[in-house]
Every structure is written in structure tokens, then in C-alpha cells.
Design an enzyme around this catalytic site. Structure first.
Site, short mmCIF file in Angstrom:
data_model
loop_
_atom_site.label_atom_id
_atom_site.label_comp_id
_atom_site.label_asym_id
_atom_site.label_seq_id
_atom_site.Cartn_x
_atom_site.Cartn_y
_atom_site.Cartn_z
N HIS A 125 0.82 -1.22 0.00
CA HIS A 125 0.00 0.00 0.00
C HIS A 125 0.85 1.27 0.00
O HIS A 125 1.92 1.32 0.61
CB HIS A 125 -0.94 0.01 1.21
CG HIS A 125 -0.20 0.06 2.51
ND1 HIS A 125 0.21 1.23 3.09
CD2 HIS A 125 0.24 -0.94 3.32
CE1 HIS A 125 0.84 0.97 4.21
NE2 HIS A 125 0.90 -0.34 4.37
N HIS A 134 12.09 -0.72 -12.15
CA HIS A 134 11.90 -2.17 -12.33
C HIS A 134 11.97 -2.84 -10.97
O HIS A 134 12.99 -2.77 -10.29
CB HIS A 134 12.99 -2.73 -13.25
CG HIS A 134 12.94 -4.22 -13.44
ND1 HIS A 134 13.92 -4.91 -14.11
CD2 HIS A 134 12.04 -5.16 -13.04
CE1 HIS A 134 13.61 -6.20 -14.12
NE2 HIS A 134 12.49 -6.38 -13.46
#
Ligand SMILES: CC(C)(COP(=O)(O)OP(=O)(O)OC[C@H]1O[C@@H](n2cnc3c(N)ncnc32)[C@H](O)[C@@H]1OP(=O)(O)O)[C@@H](O)C(=O)NCCC(=O)NCCS
Length: 196
Positions: A125, A134
């Protein structure tokens, strides 16, 4: 949607498989190494110059190269979300974001333009991923982590809550990151330390 994939290497093939699963019609690959034999039974149509102007999935593993190619080609960049991804409804994805099988995107996670969340990575979250970042397979970004543009979080690394990783930084595979990481620095190990 009909798409071409830029990059016919290992990552290109992984993106192709994910795109098929997500319901895209993949018309072929573009790759600077063309002429290449068929890849996954699809034609390699030529280098970038063979781009037909249609939507592109940019499957270049190098973060800066992915962004640079998007700038040169000016194509529409669809979001690729594998159907096995667990995505919070409030997670946001910018154009060209790619989220590979079994990744998790938590509440209000934000995935930047052309960022790549690789197989099985967990983006908790409130995490924010900069453009072209990446997150490699199996990495875990705890809540509130911020990852700068073009940074690489290596496979299986864990980044502790609310840590900030600067742009272009590289985090080694398996690292445990418990302190902020400066832009363009490289860290590895448990706990992660700067690599000289
Ligand atoms: C951290 C990393 C970028 C370093 O690569 P490199 O610059 O080529 O470094 P080297 O292999 O020359 O290693 C330099 C030193 O760091 C150590 N090291 C390298 N990677 C390490 C890692 N992941 N964890 C702990 N130590 C590491 C090496 O043992 C070596 O130590 P030494 O100087 O005591 O011998 C690379 O090893 C890595 O982990 N990359 C992430 C790969 C990845 O997950 N990619 C995603 C693919 S989908």
C-alpha cells in the site's frame, strides 16, 4: 487490442506470453537485431523503423532504454496487467506500466510510466514507483516505499516501510534495505550496504 512488442529477447517473450494471457492480439516483434527467425511463432518485423505507428509494449529490460525508446517512437503505450495480478482497486498505473504474473499491487500503490513490476513482486500500500523503475521477480516493497525513476530493485530484495530509493539506484538481488538509498548508488546485502 492489437500491439507490437519492442524487444524480442527473454523479457520480450515473457511480455508476449503475459500479453496473450491478458487478451492482447500480438502482431509481432520489433528488434534491432532483425532479421531474426520467428519468435514464439510470431514475425520479427524489423528494427524500430518498422514500427507501424500502432500501440507498443516496450519489452526492453534496461530501464533507461525503455524510456528512451518510448520518447523516440511516440506510440500509444498500453498498460499490461497479467490476469493473475492481485490489484487493489485504488492502485494506479501510468501508461506503459507492465505488471507480470502473480504480482500484488496494494491500496493506493502508484506504478509510474513504463515501470515494470515483475513476476511475483509485492508492491504494498502507498508505494510509489517512478517512471521506468523495475521491481524484479519476488521483491517486496513494504508500505509507503518510494522508488525513484529508472531504479532497479533486484530479485527477492526486501525494502522496509517508508524507505526512499533515489532515481537510477540499483538494489542487489536478495538485499534487505533498511535505510534510504541515494540516487544512482548501488547497494546489496543483508542489511544492504553501498557497493564500491
Ligand atoms: C548488485 C549487482 C547489481 C552488482 O553487480 P556487479 O556490479 O556486476 O557486481 P559484482 O558481481 O562485480 O560484485 C561486486 C561485489 O558485490 C558482491 N555482490 C554482488 N551482488 C550481490 C548481491 N546481490 N548481494 C550481496 N553481494 C553482492 C559480490 O560478491 C562482490 O563482492 P566482492 O567485491 O567482495 O567480491 C548485481 O549482483 C545484482 O544483484 N543485480 C540484480 C539482478 C537482478 O535481480 N535483476 C533482475 C532480473 S529480472
Amino acid at each position: 487490442m492489437r500491439v507490437l512488442i519492442l524487444g524480442a529477447g527473454g523479457h520480450g517473450r515473457a511480455v508476449c506470453e503475459a500479453a496473450w494471457d491478458a487478451g492482447f492480439e500480438v502482431a509481432g516483434f520489433l528488434d534491432g537485431r532483425a532479421p531474426l527467425p520467428e519468435v514464439l511463432g510470431l514475425p520479427v518485423l524489423g528494427p524500430e523503423a518498422a514500427h507501424d505507428g500502432g500501440p507498443l509494449l516496450i519489452a526492453l529490460g534496461d530501464n533507461a532504454a525503455r524510456l528512451a525508446a518510448a520518447g523516440r517512437l511516440g506510440a500509444a503505450l498500453p498498460v499490461l496487467l497479467h490476469p493473475s495480478v492481485v490489484r487493489a482497486r485504488s492502485a494506479e498505473l501510468a501508461e506503459g506500466a507492465v505488471v507480470m504474473p502473480r504480482a500484488v499491487l496494494g491500496a493506493q500503490a502508484r506504478v509510474g510510466r513504463l515501470a515494470l513490476v515483475n513476476t511475483g513482486a509485492i508492491v504494498e500500500h502507498d508505494v510509489e514507483l517512478g517512471e521506468g523503475a523495475h521491481i524484479a521477480p519476488g521483491a517486496v516493497l513494504c508500505g509507503g516505499v518510494r522508488i525513484g525513476a529508472r531504479a532497479l530493485v533486484g530479485a527477492g530484495a526486501v525494502v522496509a516501510p517508508n524507505i526512499q530509493v533515489g532515481e537510477g539506484a540499483v538494489i542487489g538481488a536478495g538485499a534487505s534495505v533498511i535505510e534510504n538509498v541515494d540516487a544512482f548508488s548501488r547497494v546489496a546485502g543483508v542489511p544492504a550496504r553501498i557497493l564500491l
